[in-house]
Scaffold this motif. Structure first.
Motif, PDB file in Angstrom:
ATOM      1  N   SER A 234      11.395 -14.598  21.448  1.00  0.00           N
ATOM      2  CA  SER A 234      10.721 -13.561  20.783  1.00  0.00           C
ATOM      3  C   SER A 234       9.519 -14.084  19.923  1.00  0.00           C
ATOM      4  O   SER A 234       8.503 -13.570  19.758  1.00  0.00           O
ATOM      5  N   LEU A 235       9.891 -15.137  19.094  1.00  0.00           N
ATOM      6  CA  LEU A 235       9.031 -15.879  18.197  1.00  0.00           C
ATOM      7  C   LEU A 235       7.784 -16.541  19.022  1.00  0.00           C
ATOM      8  O   LEU A 235       6.613 -16.494  18.400  1.00  0.00           O
ATOM      9  N   TRP A 236       7.975 -17.067  20.106  1.00  0.00           N
ATOM     10  CA  TRP A 236       7.158 -17.549  20.873  1.00  0.00           C
ATOM     11  C   TRP A 236       6.151 -16.896  21.557  1.00  0.00           C
ATOM     12  O   TRP A 236       5.189 -17.052  21.630  1.00  0.00           O
ATOM     13  N   ARG A 237       6.664 -15.703  22.236  1.00  0.00           N
ATOM     14  CA  ARG A 237       5.749 -14.589  22.533  1.00  0.00           C
ATOM     15  C   ARG A 237       4.671 -13.987  21.787  1.00  0.00           C
ATOM     16  O   ARG A 237       3.717 -13.549  21.832  1.00  0.00           O
ATOM     17  N   ARG A 238       5.139 -14.107  20.348  1.00  0.00           N
ATOM     18  CA  ARG A 238       4.207 -13.758  19.191  1.00  0.00           C
ATOM     19  C   ARG A 238       3.265 -14.858  18.701  1.00  0.00           C
ATOM     20  O   ARG A 238       2.484 -14.707  17.939  1.00  0.00           O
ATOM     21  N   GLY A 239       3.642 -16.081  19.298  1.00  0.00           N
ATOM     22  CA  GLY A 239       2.847 -17.182  18.987  1.00  0.00           C
ATOM     23  C   GLY A 239       3.327 -17.923  17.603  1.00  0.00           C
ATOM     24  O   GLY A 239       2.628 -18.915  17.041  1.00  0.00           O
ATOM     25  N   ALA A 240       4.607 -17.395  17.131  1.00  0.00           N
ATOM     26  CA  ALA A 240       4.871 -18.051  15.889  1.00  0.00           C
ATOM     27  C   ALA A 240       5.629 -19.557  15.871  1.00  0.00           C
ATOM     28  O   ALA A 240       5.683 -20.279  15.160  1.00  0.00           O
TER      29      ALA A 240
END
Length: 176
Positions: free
Chosen positions: A99-105
């Motif tokens: 979920s963090l990866w999908r937001r680019g975090a």
């Protein structure tokens, strides 16, 4: 047609995960810490997250742990509970990471390291409960957490390259 295609892909991913899991269990890897593995089957779990999401990734992790333990011959034995618990907790940790990866975090490498840390933590926690020795957490867990960094890094790197190589397949799946 779309459901058949997805089921076929999931079956292939399970097959890859099982082969990797079984071969990794049979090939002795020279590690300083006894029982430490590279965790290469997690490449398939993380790649499944990228392509199909949480449900499919958890399904593959659980099926791999169950069937892998049957193939290896430790179903419902000590190793099974370590593998199963590690697979479930690492998949849950990777769900947060995705979920963090999908937001680019974060990167997929960070997601993979999160999974490796969770996997090792679950295994040591389960082992300490099963053998009733809390000292494993104090003595063994720090070593495994240290090893989670390079193994998680390598696994994440493999997934990044696999994602690029499979970008057309991933794009087709996401359009359906």
């Amino acid at each position: 047609m779309m459901q058949t295609r997805k089921l076929t892909h999931i079956a292939i991913l399970i097959t890859f995960a099982l082969v990797i899991h079984t071969v990794e269990a049979m090939v002795p890897v020279p590690m300083i810490v006894p029982g430490a593995k590279l965790g290469l089957a997690n490449v398939i779990t993380l790649l499944t997250f990228v392509i199909y999401g949480f449900k499919s990734a958890m399904f593959i992790a659980v099926i791999r742990a169950i069937l892998g333990s049957i193939f290896i011959g430790n179903f419902l034995g000590f190793g099974f509970f370590l593998s199963f618990g590690g697979a479930v907790l690492s998949t849950l940790a990777m769900a947060l990471g995705i979920s963090l990866w999908r937001r680019g975090a974060v990167s997929l490498i960070a997601v993979s390291i999160m999974g490796a840390v969770a996997h090792n933590t679950a295994q040591v926690l389960i082992a300490s409960i099963l053998i009733q020795n809390i000292n494993l957490l104090r003595l063994y867990l720090p070593l495994l957490l240290f090893l989670a960094l390079p193994t998680g890094f390598f696994t994440g790197l493999v997934v990044i390259y696999a994602e690029k190589a499979l970008s057309k397949v991933i794009k087709d799946v996401k359009q359906q």
